[in-house]
Design a protein around this motif. Structure first.
Motif, mmCIF file in Angstrom:
data_model
loop_
_atom_site.group_PDB
_atom_site.id
_atom_site.type_symbol
_atom_site.label_atom_id
_atom_site.label_comp_id
_atom_site.label_asym_id
_atom_site.label_seq_id
_atom_site.Cartn_x
_atom_site.Cartn_y
_atom_site.Cartn_z
ATOM 1 N N LEU A 1 0.841 -1.194 0.000
ATOM 2 C CA LEU A 1 0.000 0.000 0.000
ATOM 3 C C LEU A 1 0.878 1.247 0.000
ATOM 4 N N THR A 2 0.519 2.206 -0.866
ATOM 5 C CA THR A 2 1.198 3.507 -0.866
ATOM 6 C C THR A 2 0.233 4.537 -0.306
ATOM 7 N N VAL A 3 0.736 5.436 0.528
ATOM 8 C CA VAL A 3 -0.098 6.468 1.158
ATOM 9 C C VAL A 3 0.492 7.831 0.854
ATOM 10 N N ARG A 4 -0.346 8.782 0.404
ATOM 11 C CA ARG A 4 0.133 10.150 0.198
ATOM 12 C C ARG A 4 -0.915 11.125 0.733
ATOM 13 N N THR A 5 -0.459 12.048 1.571
ATOM 14 C CA THR A 5 -1.364 13.029 2.173
ATOM 15 C C THR A 5 -1.211 14.373 1.487
ATOM 16 N N ASP A 6 -2.327 15.016 1.164
ATOM 17 C CA ASP A 6 -2.331 16.356 0.574
ATOM 18 C C ASP A 6 -2.349 17.414 1.684
ATOM 19 N N PRO A 7 -1.980 18.661 1.328
ATOM 20 C CA PRO A 7 -1.989 19.733 2.343
ATOM 21 C C PRO A 7 -3.355 19.933 2.993
ATOM 22 N N ASP A 8 -4.430 19.684 2.264
ATOM 23 C CA ASP A 8 -5.759 19.899 2.859
ATOM 24 C C ASP A 8 -6.230 18.705 3.689
ATOM 25 N N GLY A 9 -5.350 17.709 3.859
ATOM 26 C CA GLY A 9 -5.709 16.559 4.690
ATOM 27 C C GLY A 9 -6.279 15.395 3.919
ATOM 28 N N THR B 1 -11.233 11.210 3.066
ATOM 29 C CA THR B 1 -11.421 12.473 3.789
ATOM 30 C C THR B 1 -12.282 12.196 5.016
ATOM 31 N N ALA B 2 -12.045 12.974 6.068
ATOM 32 C CA ALA B 2 -12.842 12.814 7.288
ATOM 33 C C ALA B 2 -13.546 14.111 7.610
#
Ligand SMILES: [Zn+2]
Ligand SMILES: [Zn+2]
Length: 504
Positions: free
Chosen positions: A430-438, A453-454
């Motif tokens: 699994l690859t995970v990438r977080t954006d600045p807006d969460g 998104t939460a």
């Protein structure tokens, strides 16, 4: 052809490496001798304990019985060899099987040649089939096995455990060893068991894929053992519905999700499943099993299963509202299955909430509980559970969009601030990438991408290495706990879409 083990068998679930939790390798099963230097583990160990020897001896007896059965349908020479081995088993059973096994654990229904009566019944089905093919050259053995099965079944019935999966195999053993219809149409025969142990939706009551297939195999062996028996249409219909469960569950590429207790992947299980029809059924967008409590969505190259049903007895897992994701031939987010039960620590882990793609509160296990079906439509299903934790309720809605996107919305509310987590438990890298807006993007190899998104509370996507599926607990995967701290309400929204992830 085969050398029979001289000893009584133990409990096969002890055939597991104490260090690594993997099932030990099946070697020398037809040689009559436990491997010198110990049973090998895939990670390099050699294990030699009384428990492992007993477990190996079970596997060896079962393999010998299968070799005898194969020879019983072979050439005249092979049939003669099979008859000789059956006579050897008759002598061995007369010597070793005079009383219940004294090495069995207190909870076990004891066998004579094996610690468990269940093990003995499985072996007896193979022996009985071989004996019938050969015109029963060992009537004292087959009669003794049928009588042992009857005594064990009477014990279960007296304990109010008629619906146990054991009973199916005890009846099958009686049928295979005698060919008599009473093991089918008697008051505690297979026909009665079919309705006691399975739901109207076709699932065996424990709602475990493995035990479902296990009981179905016993039914088929029992019926096949009594030529010309008239199977009532209602029984036939329920058994057909059981077959259909597997055919809906299996993916087009042949992956059978291992829900609740049972091996994640095991060559023995593949051999057992080959006795059954597991041809994929025509796909429906939504299938709901209202009794077992599974809803399955098919579409866009995805198969999603949400588990909301009853716990499932001693073979249940603490996995309510889990979301399992499979592709045609890939277990993106599978039920991780279970190790051989002799490994206490790993068995506890794989039954736990932490091992499953569900939700948790304060890092605790869920209670043994059942959820409910809230609604079902042509392309969506909503399920809920208010009893996994005191003061906590959770709702999970899955919907398949026309473009093949799966939308997953999990809302958890609590009566006081709690640490609420949604779990991702991939069976693949699994690859995970977080954006600045969460917003978080995930890539599941091969070919699945997710967006996450939460709302309602701040939630962190915490990735860490953890154990993958139970066929090898040493294989690590990137597990994610998507965590809202001190939250009273949070909604976790994910979308999943089959396609290549392009992190531009
Ligand atoms: Zn090992
Ligand atoms: Zn599970």
């Amino acid at each position: 052809m085969a050398v029979l083990p001289a000893e009584r068998g133990g409990w096969w679930h002890h055939y597991v490496c104490p260090a690594h939790g993997v099932e030990l390798e099946h070697v020398g099963l037809l040689t009559g001798e436990f491997p010198s230097g110990g049973a090998p583990c895939a990670h390099g160990c050699r294990v030699d304990t009384a428990d492992v020897r007993g477990a190996w001896t079970v596997l060896a007896h079962q393999a010998c019985a299968r070799a005898i059965l194969a020879a019983a349908g072979g050439s005249p020479d092979e049939r003669a060899a099979a008859t000789a081995l059956l006579r050897e088993y008759a002598d061995r059973y007369a010597a070793l099987g005079t009383a219940a096994h004294n090495g069995a654990a207190g909870w076990m229904l004891r066998g004579r040649l094996f610690q468990q009566a269940l093990t003995e019944a499985i072996w007896a089905v193979t022996i009985g089939r071989a004996a019938r093919l050969l015109g029963d050259p060992v009537p004292e053995l087959t009669a003794g096995l049928a009588e042992a099965a009857r005594v064990a079944r009477d014990t279960l019935v007296a304990e109010g455990r008629f619906r146990s999966n054991y009973t199916a195999w005890l009846d099958a053993a009686g049928a295979a060893c005698t060919g008599k219809p009473e093991w089918l149409d008697g008051p505690h025969g297979i026909f009665a068991h079919v309705f006691a142990a399975t739901h109207a939706d076709g699932w065996e009551w424990e709602a475990s894929t493995y035990y479902h297939s296990f009981v179905l195999r016993a039914y088929r062996h029992a019926i096949a053992a009594v030529p010309g028996v008239k199977v009532p249409a209602t029984v036939r219909g329920r058994i057909d519905t059981m077959v259909d469960v597997l055919r809906v569950l299996v993916t087009p590429g042949g992956l059978l999700p291992s829900l609740h207790d049972g091996p994640y992947r095991r060559a023995e299980w593949d051999r057992e499943l080959a006795e059954l029809n597991t041809t994929p059924a025509p796909r429906r967008v939504v299938t709901v099993y209202r009794d077992a409590g599974y809803a399955i969505l098919h579409g866009g190259g995805l198969q999603a299963i949400v588990d909301y049903g009853p716990h499932g007895g001693s073979h249940g897992h603490l996995d309510t509202l889990s979301l399992y994701l499979y592709g045609d031939g890939v277990p993106w987010q599978p039920d991780p299955g279970q190790v051989p039960y002799g490994h206490a620590q790993w068995r506890l882990y794989y039954a736990s909430t932490a091992a499953h793609p569900t939700f948790s509160v304060d890092g605790l296990d869920q209670a043994e509980c059942a959820g409910e079906l809230v609604s079902v439509g042509s392309d969506e299903v909503t399920v809920a559970c208010g009893t996994a934790y005191d003061g906590v309720s959770a709702v999970r809605r899955l919907a398949l969009a026309p473009d093949g996107t799966l939308r997953d919305e999990l809302t958890v509310t609590a009566d006081r601030p709690r640490r609420i987590a949604a779990h991702l438990r991939p069976g693949v890298p699994l690859t995970v990438r977080t954006d600045p807006d969460g917003t978080v993007h995930t890539g599941w190899e091969p070919g699945l991408r997710g967006t996450h998104t939460a709302s309602g509370a701040a939630a962190r996507f915490v990735a860490r290495p953890g154990p993958g599926p139970a066929d090898d607990p040493q294989r690590t995967r990137t597990n994610v706990d998507w965590v809202a701290e001190d939250a009273t309400a949070v909604t976790f929204r994910s979308t999943y879409r089959v396609g290549t992830w392009n992190p531009s």
